[in-house]
Design a protein around this motif. Sequence first.
Motif, short mmCIF file in Angstrom:
data_model
loop_
_atom_site.label_atom_id
_atom_site.label_comp_id
_atom_site.label_asym_id
_atom_site.label_seq_id
_atom_site.Cartn_x
_atom_site.Cartn_y
_atom_site.Cartn_z
N GLN A 112 -77.60 -49.87 45.29
CA GLN A 112 -78.85 -49.86 44.53
C GLN A 112 -79.97 -49.22 45.33
O GLN A 112 -80.80 -48.48 44.79
N GLU A 113 -80.02 -49.49 46.63
CA GLU A 113 -81.03 -48.86 47.49
C GLU A 113 -80.82 -47.34 47.54
O GLU A 113 -81.79 -46.59 47.51
N GLN A 114 -79.57 -46.91 47.61
CA GLN A 114 -79.30 -45.47 47.60
C GLN A 114 -79.70 -44.84 46.28
O GLN A 114 -80.19 -43.70 46.25
N ALA A 115 -79.50 -45.55 45.18
CA ALA A 115 -79.91 -45.02 43.88
C ALA A 115 -81.41 -44.83 43.84
O ALA A 115 -81.91 -43.81 43.34
N TRP A 116 -82.16 -45.79 44.32
CA TRP A 116 -83.62 -45.66 44.33
C TRP A 116 -84.08 -44.58 45.32
O TRP A 116 -85.08 -43.91 45.08
N ALA A 117 -83.35 -44.41 46.39
CA ALA A 117 -83.70 -43.37 47.36
C ALA A 117 -83.48 -41.99 46.76
O ALA A 117 -84.24 -41.09 46.96
#
Length: 190
Positions: A185-190
């Motif tokens: 999820q953090e990678q998606a937001w990044a």
Amino acid sequence: AHAIVGTLYMVTVAAMIAVPAGLTCGIYLSEYGRGKLSKTLRFFFFFLSGIPSIIVRIFAYALIVMPFKTFSAFAGGVALSIIMLPIIIKSSEEILKLVPDHIREAGLALGLPRWKVIYHIVFKGSLTGIITGIVLSIARAGGETAPLLFTALSTSHLSFSLTEPMASLPVQIYNYAISPFASWQEQAWA
């Protein structure tokens, strides 16, 4: 990396389909379009520009994926080209209409055939605006997720074949965003 490569492949396929067809139609509508055919084309592409990408997804799925019974990067490229087409047509038509009529008439008065006036004077004089419209359509297609979910699907490995499923950046972001893993999820937001 596999999603970036897949996105570039599918957008390139879409551009190879949509740019020549869109420019041809835009030039026709700008230079010759005054009859029933031009009114029908304008209505059709105006209608096509308002269709949600979900409908394009279903259309491309029924047109390419179902008959060939496989998801493919080519099907994703066709779906993206359908999204690109009305943008290229409308932008090229409007940009070509900006060239004043007296410039066209000057070329015709010098004895040039109409196709040479269109190509050498009108088209080449409007090239920067036309390229801007093409870049905008590529940007719109490059960010679409819905058509690629049903046509190109996705894969977790690097693929260079247009006849197999291929990852794309929008679908990869979507998959990471709906995953239960916090790092994804953090990678998606990044």
